[in-house]
Design an enzyme around this catalytic site. Structure first.
Site, short mmCIF file in Angstrom:
data_model
loop_
_atom_site.label_atom_id
_atom_site.label_comp_id
_atom_site.label_asym_id
_atom_site.label_seq_id
_atom_site.Cartn_x
_atom_site.Cartn_y
_atom_site.Cartn_z
N ARG A 166 -10.70 -3.18 3.82
CA ARG A 166 -9.38 -2.85 4.36
C ARG A 166 -8.29 -3.64 3.64
NH1 ARG A 166 -8.14 -3.42 10.70
NH2 ARG A 166 -8.17 -5.64 10.17
N LYS A 224 -2.27 -3.33 6.26
CA LYS A 224 -2.03 -4.50 7.12
C LYS A 224 -1.07 -5.45 6.38
CE LYS A 224 -4.61 -7.48 10.32
NZ LYS A 224 -4.02 -6.93 11.56
N GLU A 240 -0.06 3.80 17.99
CA GLU A 240 -0.60 2.45 18.21
C GLU A 240 -0.04 1.82 19.48
OE1 GLU A 240 -0.98 -0.39 15.17
OE2 GLU A 240 -2.27 0.89 13.97
#
Length: 341
Positions: free
Chosen positions: A83, A185, A221
């Site tokens: 990720r 992220k 989210e």
């Protein structure tokens, strides 16, 4: 195991604590150096670093767990590495080889072993890998040098005294732009969330829920976590979108729901005007693992799921199973656990 007598393991929060060692590696002239452990927790970087001006910064979060037999294990660090590299790619930063990422985490845990909380406290050692663009830059372009680092802090269980449902409100703000950096992220996503979070807290909610930026009709989210809902048809539902950060906790829960609990699992659109299809709901992420959602306020009306005071039985089972795997009490799927040796 060497004891750390200065820490009150039973009353740890989620606060910075300086531990003994952290890992540092530098990317320069097209390659990473070997990396090393250092004791200094201060970074000295150029005032012209791209991380400071243009947001070239990516981070990860994962935990080390003390098992009942005293050994220590990491939970799916290879997925964190993958990720991070997806995020790096989005910001034109160099990839960190998966093996290097895992080795860095292992080194940091071993060097700070006496900071890994004892089994049974519910506390863990939180690892924060990050990569930043550094060096003398001023134009809007990728940096010529990068720092990859991993540090750790002991943290307590998210819910003191057991899990409790919390309420959320629908945000008036967007978390990410369509085709933006929502799936990466990166620090900028979190900076943009601070103001909406403050608004929600001042109104008495735990945080806000972000809808899809294009139509404002679908849940994306929950604060900095992923949403899931449980239907009366024994289904585990979680939203699908290019703007959602792919949570490793969420994908782990999807596997557990299907293989351990025998549920039907779907990634699909979750419309905010159809909340009554869920009998339970929750948010999931590394920090809390699972946060039960008591209710969601939308258009001035609080929609309550299972209860505002009690955790739903399926949510509780998902949480207990995942925590059992992470702490080594339940057999994990192949490849999920990396023992620190």
């Amino acid at each position: 195991m060497e004891k750390n007598s200065e820490i009150d393991w039973e009353n740890l929060g989620f606060n910075y604590i300086k531990t003994d060692y952290r890992y540092i590696s530098v990317w320069k002239d097209g390659k990473w150096d070997d990396g090393k452990l250092v004791t200094d927790n201060m970074l000295t970087i150029s005032e012209a670093s791209t991380a400071l001006h243009y947001g070239q910064q990516v981070f990860e979060g994962l935990k080390a767990y003390r098992r009942k037999d005293g050994k220590i294990q990491l939970f799916r660090p290879d997925e964190n590495a993958k990720r991070m590299n997806n995020s790096n790619s989005r910001l034109l930063m160099p990839e960190v080889p998966v093996e290097k990422f895992i080795d860095a985490c292992m080194q940091v845990v071993k060097a700070n072993e006496h900071f890994v909380p004892p089994y049974g406290t519910g506390a863990t050692l939180y690892l924060r890998p990050f990569i930043i663009g550094v060096g003398d830059n001023i134009g809007v372009k990728p940096a010529s040098e990068y720092i990859f680092s991993v540090f750790c802090i002991p943290v307590g269980p998210y819910f003191k005294g057991g899990m409790k449902p919390v309420n959320f409100m629908i945000a008036d703000y967007d978390r990410a732009a369509p085709k933006g950096t929502g799936a990466a992220k990166v620090g900028g996503n979190y900076a943009a969330s601070l103001h909406p979070h403050e608004i929600a807290v001042k109104k008495g909610f735990a945080d806000c829920i972000y809808l899809d930026p294009s139509t404002h009709s679908k849940i994306e989210e929950v604060g900095a976590a992923n949403f899931f809902g449980i239907t009366s048809k024994n289904e585990f539902i979680t939203p699908v979108s290019e703007s959602i950060l792919p949570s490793i906790t969420k994908y782990s829960l999807m596997h557990i729901a299907k293989e351990y609990l025998g549920m039907n699992v779907f990634e699909r659109d979750v419309y905010v005007n159809k909340l009554d299809e869920f009998i339970e709901a929750g948010a999931c992420g590394t920090a809390a693992v699972v946060t039960p959602i008591g209710g969601i306020e939308f258009n001035g009306i609080l929609h309550i799921f299972y209860s505002e005071k009690k955790v739903g039985p399926i949510t509780k089972k998902l949480y207990d199973t995942l925590c059992g795997i992470q702490f080594g009490d339940i057999k994990a799927p192949k490849g999920w656990i990396f023992e620190v040796k």
